[in-house]
Design a protein around this motif. Structure first.
Motif, short mmCIF file in Angstrom:
data_model
loop_
_atom_site.label_atom_id
_atom_site.label_comp_id
_atom_site.label_asym_id
_atom_site.label_seq_id
_atom_site.Cartn_x
_atom_site.Cartn_y
_atom_site.Cartn_z
N THR A 212 0.74 -1.29 -0.66
CA THR A 212 0.14 0.00 -0.12
C THR A 212 0.74 1.72 0.19
O THR A 212 2.23 1.62 0.68
CB THR A 212 -0.61 0.00 1.16
N SER A 213 -0.06 2.26 -0.50
CA SER A 213 0.99 3.66 -0.24
C SER A 213 0.68 4.18 0.34
O SER A 213 -0.65 4.87 0.66
CB SER A 213 0.63 4.49 -1.32
N THR A 214 1.11 4.19 1.98
CA THR A 214 1.11 4.37 3.49
C THR A 214 1.76 5.77 4.29
O THR A 214 2.85 5.44 3.61
CB THR A 214 0.57 3.36 4.40
N GLN A 215 1.74 6.31 4.60
CA GLN A 215 2.41 7.22 5.96
C GLN A 215 2.46 6.06 6.91
O GLN A 215 3.63 6.14 7.57
CB GLN A 215 2.06 8.42 5.52
N PHE A 246 1.04 14.19 1.76
CA PHE A 246 0.62 15.55 2.90
C PHE A 246 0.00 15.17 3.44
O PHE A 246 -0.95 16.31 4.22
CB PHE A 246 0.27 16.34 1.83
N GLY A 247 -0.30 14.00 4.53
CA GLY A 247 -1.72 13.87 5.49
C GLY A 247 -2.75 12.73 5.08
O GLY A 247 -3.24 11.84 5.75
N SER A 248 -2.81 13.17 3.41
CA SER A 248 -3.48 12.74 3.15
C SER A 248 -3.93 10.29 3.12
O SER A 248 -4.44 9.73 4.02
CB SER A 248 -4.29 12.40 1.85
N ILE A 483 8.02 9.94 2.15
CA ILE A 483 7.84 9.45 0.78
C ILE A 483 7.28 10.62 0.44
O ILE A 483 6.47 10.91 -0.38
CB ILE A 483 5.94 9.84 2.26
N GLY A 484 8.78 10.82 0.02
CA GLY A 484 9.08 12.34 -0.76
C GLY A 484 9.60 13.30 -0.55
O GLY A 484 10.52 14.24 -0.83
N ALA A 523 5.24 8.68 8.80
CA ALA A 523 5.25 9.84 8.55
C ALA A 523 4.54 11.43 9.29
O ALA A 523 3.58 11.31 8.19
CB ALA A 523 6.28 9.88 7.51
N TYR A 524 5.08 11.78 9.93
CA TYR A 524 3.33 12.70 10.46
C TYR A 524 3.81 13.52 11.29
O TYR A 524 5.06 13.60 11.80
CB TYR A 524 2.35 11.88 10.70
#
Length: 769
Positions: A212-215, A246-248, A483-484, A523-524
């Motif tokens: 999954t694409s996740t933070q 970006f948090g999403s 995440i970039g 990542a947050y």
């Protein structure tokens, strides 16, 4: 050679540019199936009847699942660490699918088919009948008597909190001037380049595996387990490269449903990827908020009293719940000195897309209101807005009376002085006086503060694992997610400098796997360089100590007399080379009498926080006849402690300021007030800034050395997006004398305000200025 503080190139840059990085969309598996979600076409109501017979009969369809066939227990989706205290846990108000419709596009059913086209055809064959209720889109809609409850027994209030510090009535009585005003911010979308997507399957050990694409891979694992009602150890989450979040992606959005659907097709891999239109309505947004401020000041500019009331519109589901509104309330009491302050925050359910984390976590919204209000206060008492702010800022040593967090360092005054100089504030103020004509120019500024991480409210746990390879290089595994933002590069710098090896001797694993990667919450909160940085530094220091102990055994020289430099063990005093790390590593692995590979596996539970500070200065030109605003100059200045990588730091600022300008002037999700249907959930009608709209962005840093941080560093990822919007608003005010208290400041909104103020009007059927 020092590496921390240098602008080294991103370690993943070439791979991403050349297309070697693997994202979820690059994952293909044998027998891969494709899932699509059947979404509601009303914003508030219930499903009275659903018929999936025709969809199930379509050739190529492997499964059709409705809300009646999923686990009945609700689960939370927020990317917060789990709490063993039930009162501190996230709101569990989500089901995999739902027959109670809470927003336009709510998930009712899902189809799994052999290809996307077949899945889409099957969706069109599903028949549904609704019982529809009026949409709830505003504060008054949510709280009016008799309003339909989005969630039962809530009164449409997720939570309400407040505080009062000092004698507010007395402080207002002492004020020479009292100002009241209201502000409003809009719903915006993250618009990451990569949409939300996941691939899930059941492995040979009957475990659910999710790519999954996740933070937040470790938190995602827990939420998938909760959603499916299975032990968390039966879930494995793998995070490949991520195309922005970006948090999403600090919310667990698509993974639980993808995992559940895999269990319904005998464990075959199922891919669930949202379209851009779905991403707008079915993931997360930035909260729309409404503010009422009342402040009292003395004639000399001393801020005495402030009372604030905040309403946060959260959409159809709680997501991060009240935590974002509560964080907003912290800014009201922390950013400026006040003799007395009170704040009340209410987070409300509405029938709009669920709002969650977005870069800044509520602080861009409250800072817009606060910094516009501070500007208006300064103008009201005839005081220079910079002098007014400087007079009322806290100094280093300030302690938040509620959280107990101490500001060990504070470079805000130096940031302001640098910004004032960069934009030539005094010269422009003089030049822009007494303007006339259709185009007018002005300058504005705004300040911010931002915490680094979430302690003491949230757990701050991070892990790192380092292995000395046979050639003397190291393998670095971290739970923190790239995440970039460049975190892997920064961690590489930290590890290399701490051990004493060249940068390219560090091989970092950028793919997190919950079966393998050390635990990290994700990542947050601009936390990783600060929190996870401690774990990397601690693990690297342990590796270095073990290297020196091994060198002592091999050379019979006391370890305290030795050091590691450029991949060599040397005499600390003279720098004389004694042993290469390669020779030490070979001895560790292959010494028949004493082989013992060198490793370190550490975890850090951080009980500190650090306040980052900064400001934005902007110069604008406003066309009164059209309402168009051109940002002529903009500077973002930061006290983020020691800057680990200036090049990456500047890139963070450029991206954040661009996002902030979009928030100020362009971006807004729109909804039909009668139906709640989104009107612009696509990249054609939703107005994002393009390269042509982006001005040159000035970046500057005021470096302090925070003693609580691994390398003196503080938050930087989110702060750049906080203060551009109020700085631009205040520049528009300076240019026109008109206060704009609502975002975005679109040409239409500005023109109407200018016409109401008498700056433009109608004469003989023609517009005149």
């Amino acid at each position: 050679m020092p590496l921390v503080g240098e602008s080294v190139a991103r370690i993943d840059g070439v791979g991403k540019v050349c297309g070697r990085a693997q994202y979820v969309d690059d994952i293909f598996m044998r027998d891969l199936l494709y899932a699509k979600v059947f979404r509601s076409t009303i914003a508030n109501g219930r499903v009275k009847r659903i018929d999936t017979g025709k969809a199930k009969a379509l050739p190529g369809v492997e499964a059709v699942v409705t809300f009646e066939e999923v686990p009945g227990h609700p689960f939370p989706t927020a990317g917060h660490p789990y709490s063993t205290d039930p009162s501190h846990q996230d709101v569990a108000d989500r089901n995999l699918l739902s027959g109670r419709i809470r927003l336009y596009g709510d998930e009712i059913a899902a189809v799994v088919a052999v290809d996307e086209l077949t899945a889409e055809k099957a969706l069109r064959l599903i028949e549904v009948e609704y019982e529809e209720y009026p949409p709830i889109l505003t504060v008054s809609d949510a709280l009016k008597e008799g309003a339909v409850e989005i969630h039962a027994n809530t009164g449409n209030v997720i939570k309400k909190t407040g505080y009062e510090l000092g004698d507010l009535a007395q402080a207002f009585n002492e004020a020479d001037y009292i100002l009241e005003d209201q502000f409003k911010t809009s719903v915006v979308q993250h618009c990451a380049m990569e949409n939300h997507s996941a691939v899930a399957y059941v492995d040979a050990q009957d475990r659910v595996v999710v790519y999954t694409s996740t933070q937040i891979p470790h938190i995602c694992r827990r939420v998938v387990g909760q959603a499916l009602g299975i032990p968390w150890g039966r879930v494995r989450v793998v995070k490949p490269a991520v195309g922005g979040g970006f948090g999403s992606k600090q919310d667990v959005v698509v993974e639980p449903l993808a995992a559940f659907l895999a269990t319904r097709v005998n464990g075959r891999p199922v891919k669930l990827e949202l379209t851009r239109e779905e991403t707008f309505i079915a993931t997360r947004t930035r909260h729309s908020m409404e503010y009422a401020f009342r402040s009292g000041v003395k004639k000399d500019g001393t801020l005495l009293a402030r009372k604030a009331h905040i309403f946060s519109l959260n959409g159809g589901y709680a997501s991060h719940g009240h935590s974002i509104g509560a964080k907003c309330s912290g800014t009201v009491r922390v950013q400026y000195k006040q003799k007395a302050v009170a704040c009340e925050v209410s987070t409300l359910y509405t029938s709009m897309p669920a709002a969650g984390a977005m870069r800044g976590y509520g602080i861009p919204q409250v800072t817009f209101a606060l910094e516009c209000h501070m500007e208006d206060l300064a103008r009201a008492i005839g005081m220079d807005p910079i002098a007014f702010r400087l007079k009322n800022f806290h100094d280093a040593g300030f302690v938040d009376p509620l959280s107990g967090v101490k500001a060990h360092t504070c470079g805000i005054k130096e940031c302001i002085e640098k910004g004032k100089e960069l934009i030539q504030w005094d010269k422009k103020k003089q030049r822009f006086r007494d303007q006339s004509g259709t185009k007018r120019r002005g300058v504005g500024m705004a300040c911010f503060y931002y915490g680094t991480g979430t302690w003491p409210v949230g757990l701050e746990l991070a892990g790192a694992r380092i292995v000395l390879n046979q050639d003397g290089s190291i393998g670095l595994q971290i739970g923190a997610t790239e995440i970039g933002q460049g975190s892997d590069t920064v961690f590489t710098q930290m590890a290399a400098e701490t051990i004493g090896i060249p940068l390219d001797w560090v091989h970092v694993s950028s793919e997190q796997d919950t079966d393998i990667s050390p635990f990290d919450t994700g990542a947050y909160a601009s936390r990783q360089t600060y929190v996870s940085g401690w774990a990397v530094k601690k693990a690297a220091a342990e590796i270095k100590n073990k290297i020196l102990e091994r060198a002592q055994r091999m050379k019979d020289i006391p370890a305290p007399a030795l050091d590691v430099t450029a991949g060599w063990v040397v005499y600390k005093q003279t720098g004389e080379k004694l042993l290469s790390l390669e020779s030490i590593a070979l001895d560790c692995y292959y010494n028949t009498a004493a082989a013992a590979p060198i490793t370190a596996d550490v975890s850090c539970n951080i009980h500190t926080n650090a306040f980052a500070y900064g400001c934005t200065f902007a110069a604008v030109e406003v066309d009164l006849a059209t309402g168009k605003v051109d940002v002529l100059e903009i500077y973002n200045i930061h006290d983020s402690g020691k800057i680990i990588n200036p090049g990456l730091a500047a890139a963070q600022v450029h991206g954040g300021v661009s996002m902030g300008i979009g928030y100020a002037l362009y971006e807004q999700m729109l909804f039909d007030p009668k139906t709640g249907k989104p009107l612009n959930n696509n990249l054609l009608d939703y107005k994002l800034m393009t390269a042509a709209d982006t001005p040159d962005i000035g970046v500057a840093f005021v470096e302090t050395d925070d003693p609580t941080a691994p390398f003196g560093n503080k938050a930087l990822g989110e702060p750049p997006a906080i203060s551009p919007a109020p700085a631009i608003r205040n520049a528009i005010l300076d240019a026109t004398g008109v206060k704009i208290n609502e975002l975005p400041m679109t040409p239409q909104r500005l023109f109407e305000a200018f016409r109401q103020a008498g700056l433009v009007g109608q004469q003989g059927g023609r517009q005149h200025v």
